[in-house]
Design an enzyme around this catalytic site. Sequence first.
Site, PDB file in Angstrom:
ATOM      1  N   ASP A 134       2.539   2.581   2.344  1.00 47.08           N
ATOM      2  CA  ASP A 134       2.302   2.933   4.361  1.00 47.08           C
ATOM      3  C   ASP A 134       3.878   3.195   4.645  1.00 47.08           C
ATOM      4  OD1 ASP A 134      -0.034   3.950   3.359  1.00 47.08           O
ATOM      5  OD2 ASP A 134      -1.212   2.652   4.300  1.00 47.08           O
ATOM      6  N   CYS A 187       1.007  -1.796   0.120  1.00 43.20           N
ATOM      7  CA  CYS A 187       0.550  -0.045   0.010  1.00 43.20           C
ATOM      8  C   CYS A 187       0.785   1.636   0.020  1.00 43.20           C
ATOM      9  CB  CYS A 187      -1.010  -0.212   1.032  1.00 43.20           C
ATOM     10  SG  CYS A 187       0.098   0.135   3.305  1.00 43.20           S
ATOM     11  N   CYS A 205      -1.197  -4.862   7.657  1.00 41.42           N
ATOM     12  CA  CYS A 205      -1.143  -3.848   8.286  1.00 41.42           C
ATOM     13  C   CYS A 205      -0.912  -3.416   9.425  1.00 41.42           C
ATOM     14  CB  CYS A 205      -2.652  -2.864   8.459  1.00 41.42           C
ATOM     15  SG  CYS A 205      -3.362  -3.009   7.193  1.00 41.42           S
TER      16      CYS A 205
HETATM   17 FE1  FES Z   1      -1.806   0.347   4.177  1.00 43.93          FE
HETATM   18 FE2  FES Z   1      -2.790  -0.175   6.102  1.00 43.93          FE
HETATM   19  S1  FES Z   1      -3.173  -0.913   3.667  1.00 43.93           S
HETATM   20  S2  FES Z   1      -0.929  -0.154   6.012  1.00 43.93           S
END
Ligand code: FES
Length: 142
Positions: free
Chosen positions: A35, A33, A102
Amino acid sequence: MYSEKVMDHFMNPRNMGEIEDADGVGTVGNAKCGDIMRIFLKVEDGVIQDVKFKTFGCGAAVATSSMATEMVVGKTVEEALKVTNKAVMEALDGLPPVKVHCSLLAEQAIHAALWDYAQKHNITIEGLKPPVEDIEEIEEEE
Ligand code: FES
């Protein structure tokens, strides 16, 4: 979809921020993602005195990091290593399956910060592996 505990830790995250003179800092990214999570540790005599996190991540990443920081503070570095993403998810009464990745962000960021601490202090933490850049690789191994 989310438990009350997840919502609580998302709305009121514990230990968010940074520690300027941290003894260990770990940053990891989730290739899935994009992140990013950073964990700061303050360690004295092998015991985690303070921990803070910063994330460019989703709500589940915020909630799992918040819970994970609460679970490692006051623990020895060896005990902190045993706080798995599964234990954090259980403490949060679960996460939806699509959000399990996540929770790895918090676990891996803590491990990376422990690694940084160990490197800086020239110590070995039993069972600690060098940080992996790409979280997706870890998931594929499982
Ligand atoms: Fe990226 Fe949750 S969607 S850490």
